[in-house]
Design a protein around this motif. Structure first.
Motif, mmCIF file in Angstrom:
data_model
loop_
_atom_site.group_PDB
_atom_site.id
_atom_site.type_symbol
_atom_site.label_atom_id
_atom_site.label_comp_id
_atom_site.label_asym_id
_atom_site.label_seq_id
_atom_site.Cartn_x
_atom_site.Cartn_y
_atom_site.Cartn_z
ATOM 1 N N TYR A 128 -66.356 21.049 76.528
ATOM 2 C CA TYR A 128 -65.140 21.858 76.350
ATOM 3 C C TYR A 128 -65.056 22.873 77.490
ATOM 4 O O TYR A 128 -65.899 23.772 77.597
ATOM 5 C CB TYR A 128 -65.155 22.588 75.003
ATOM 6 C CG TYR A 128 -63.966 23.509 74.797
ATOM 7 C CD1 TYR A 128 -62.744 22.996 74.384
ATOM 8 C CD2 TYR A 128 -64.069 24.877 75.048
ATOM 9 C CE1 TYR A 128 -61.645 23.828 74.223
ATOM 10 C CE2 TYR A 128 -62.983 25.711 74.876
ATOM 11 C CZ TYR A 128 -61.766 25.183 74.478
ATOM 12 O OH TYR A 128 -60.682 26.007 74.312
ATOM 13 N N ASN A 129 -64.043 22.718 78.362
ATOM 14 C CA ASN A 129 -63.782 23.669 79.444
ATOM 15 C C ASN A 129 -65.036 24.002 80.254
ATOM 16 O O ASN A 129 -65.344 25.173 80.518
ATOM 17 C CB ASN A 129 -63.160 24.955 78.890
ATOM 18 C CG ASN A 129 -61.700 24.773 78.535
ATOM 19 O OD1 ASN A 129 -61.112 23.734 78.804
ATOM 20 N ND2 ASN A 129 -61.104 25.779 77.909
ATOM 21 N N GLN A 152 -52.810 29.864 81.539
ATOM 22 C CA GLN A 152 -53.721 29.972 80.398
ATOM 23 C C GLN A 152 -53.040 29.523 79.110
ATOM 24 O O GLN A 152 -53.632 28.799 78.296
ATOM 25 C CB GLN A 152 -54.217 31.412 80.261
ATOM 26 C CG GLN A 152 -55.137 31.852 81.387
ATOM 27 C CD GLN A 152 -55.474 33.332 81.305
ATOM 28 O OE1 GLN A 152 -54.746 34.125 80.701
ATOM 29 N NE2 GLN A 152 -56.584 33.710 81.920
ATOM 30 N N ARG A 175 -52.782 25.717 78.162
ATOM 31 C CA ARG A 175 -53.931 24.976 77.644
ATOM 32 C C ARG A 175 -53.931 24.896 76.121
ATOM 33 O O ARG A 175 -54.688 24.107 75.546
ATOM 34 C CB ARG A 175 -55.224 25.635 78.114
ATOM 35 C CG ARG A 175 -55.359 25.710 79.639
ATOM 36 C CD ARG A 175 -56.733 26.200 80.046
ATOM 37 N NE ARG A 175 -56.819 26.387 81.490
ATOM 38 C CZ ARG A 175 -56.996 27.565 82.083
ATOM 39 N NH1 ARG A 175 -57.132 28.656 81.336
ATOM 40 N NH2 ARG A 175 -57.067 27.660 83.394
ATOM 41 N N SER A 219 -69.151 28.686 72.473
ATOM 42 C CA SER A 219 -69.361 27.767 73.583
ATOM 43 C C SER A 219 -70.802 27.879 74.074
ATOM 44 O O SER A 219 -71.340 28.995 74.188
ATOM 45 C CB SER A 219 -68.394 28.067 74.724
ATOM 46 O OG SER A 219 -67.062 27.814 74.324
#
Length: 508
Positions: free
Chosen positions: A489-490, A63, A66, A400
């Motif tokens: 994004y992700n 994690q 990233r 998000s």
């Protein structure tokens, strides 16, 4: 390979060769190793067979890998395969805050600047859901390259099995402890970190100004607001790393030497050098001037005759030549002036273009996440100041969403800047993320209401650095960067702004 066979010389992943055992505790060992492919030192954590949190450590490391903030230790690899678990990260050389405090507290604003950088990096990490929970003077490093590094994000907590019901507050208090240590040379925590314990007054930790003379009042107040979670100077406690970063934003940071594109100045002297033994040679004339002088000057003198009569003849010839050259030059200048149409000089001066206006940067008073169409009417307001702090490594970003059109929940969302008063807008430069697909609009108005903000520029498919330029003269107090489409994004979609610069037309 089992973990019991790990020793100096062991190679992991066929590229990382363990060299020196740096530290060992609780079943985890830190090594200095060599990346044989890239020929660079790296830090490697390995674990004994009975270490029970291998999976948690590997997950935390992946994690952390990233994150792109250069002030956080970069993780290169993390694996748990065939009975071998390891984490590989960059090897950081420099002096930790603990090293710097060996001879006592550092200069207050220098120490505060180190902690401010750590706070900004940690605020970035918290927005990604990562925490530290083990902030000690040994984990904050001033590198040999002149930058700040915060070591051990997420990984330290996983190795030490640390957790918190309120990790944001825990890390804010940890930053307060680092700031206290930098200002006083004492440690205000229970952990033995190599510094003397902070002195107490009636069972309560003394403030930095009570311990060390010369600590500025505002830094004393910031320390207490973070460490003690107390209001000071009419300001509330600092409950998150972003709060600490914002409070320390006023601390001056070391700046790189300015780079100039101007050509080097000619090494000319306006007077003779002062001092004996120095050359009396005149400064070398630029080649273009020397060429012009050669075209109009008399020829070089011939060798001097030995007889007096010859000298007189030669002198007469030289005088005549000089007079002829001066006469020809004067006649040429007069002819050129005479052939110049009347009024050309005056009109040329009058028609020469005026200096162009150079835009000036206007700093906003504040920044806020703007979500007038959402249920809470706010969008990440706590990190909005990071988009106008002048640091390309910090950012504000949207929530998000499930699709590029904001999940069809609203028409847009953005970052709004309050300029403090109506200002003319020449352009706005916005630094977005690298992922393409953003549609951003520039809206300007005199009220922080969507209906009062008029769209003056738009970019579709935007990424990287984008300049939004109004098509006509625009003035307003509020500047809104408005996302109507978001980049991926992700696995979801999110808009990111690393930096915003507002330009106003300059004076001529």
């Amino acid at each position: 390979m089992s973990m019991s066979t790990v020793e100096p010389g062991t190679r992991l992943a066929d590229r990382f060769r363990l060299e020196d055992r740096v530290h060992e505790s609780g079943g985890a060992t830190l090594w200095k190793a060599l990346d044989e492919i890239l020929a660079r030192p790296v830090a490697v954590h390995t674990f004994t067979p009975d270490f029970s949190r291998v999976q948690e450590v590997v997950t935390a490391a992946r994690q952390a890998s990233r994150l792109t903030d250069p002030r956080l230790t970069q993780v290169f690899d993390a694996a748990d395969e065939d009975g071998t678990a390891y984490v590989v990260s960059e090897w950081v050389s420099g002096e930790s805050l603990l090293d710097l405090l060996e001879s006592g507290p550092v200069e207050p604003e220098r120490g505060a600047a180190l902690v401010a950088e750590a706070a900004e990096a940690l605020a970035h990490a918290h927005t990604a859901g990562l925490t530290h929970l083990h902030l000690t003077p040994g984990r904050l490093v001033w590198t040999s390259g002149g930058t700040v590094k915060l070591l051990g994000l997420a990984v330290d907590a996983a190795i030490l099995d640390l957790s918190s019901e309120d990790p944001a507050r825990e890390d804010a208090e940890g930053l307060g402890r680092l700031l206290y240590a930098a200002l006083t040379g004492h440690w205000p925590g229970d952990l033995d970190c190599g510094l003397p314990a902070a002195p107490l007054d009636d069972g309560k930790i003394c403030t930095p100004r009570q311990v060390t003379a010369g600590v500025p009042g505002y830094l004393d107040a910031i320390t207490c607001r973070a460490l003690l979670q107390e209001p000071r100077r009419g300001q509330p406690p600092l409950a998150t790393p972003a709060d600490v970063a914002e409070a320390l934003a006023v601390v001056p940071r070391p700046a790189p030497a300015p780079v100039t594109t101007a050509p080097p100045a000619l090494n000319l002297r306006s007077e003779a050098p002062d001092g004996l033994g120095m050359s009396t040679m005149p400064p070398r004339m630029p080649s273009h001037l020397a060429h012009q002088m050669a075209m109009t000057s008399p020829p070089p003198l011939p060798p001097r005759p030995q007889s007096g009569a010859a000298s007189k003849i030669l002198l007469t010839v030289i005088v005549l030549l000089v007079m002829a050259a001066v006469g020809v030059g004067a006649w040429t200048v007069g002819k050129n002036l005479g052939n110049t149409p009347r009024g050309v000089a005056e009109s040329g001066a009058a028609q020469s273009p005026s200096p162009s206006r150079k835009p000036v940067t206007v700093k906003p008073v504040s920044a806020a996440g703007f979500d007038p169409l959402g249920t809470d009417r706010a969008e990440k307001p706590e990190i909005a100041p990071l988009a106008v702090d002048g640091k390309p490594s910090t950012d504000w970003h949207t929530d998000s969403y499930s699709s590029a059109d904001l999940g069809r929940l609203k028409d847009g969302v953005g970052l709004i800047l309050d300029m403090g008063k109506p200002v003319p807008i020449a352009d706005v430069v916005v630094s977005l993320g690298n992922a393409g697909g953003s549609t951003v609009q520039l809206k300007v108005g005199d009220a922080a209401e969507l209906s009062s903000l008029k769209t003056v520029a738009e970019k579709k498919g935007a990424s990287g650095s984008v300049t939004l330029t109004p098509e006509k003269a625009t003035t307003g107090q509020y500047v809104l960067i408005w996302f109507t489409r978001l980049p991926p994004y992700n696995g979801q979609y999110r808009g990111t702004i690393y930096d915003v610069t507002v330009h106003s037309p300059g004076s001529a």
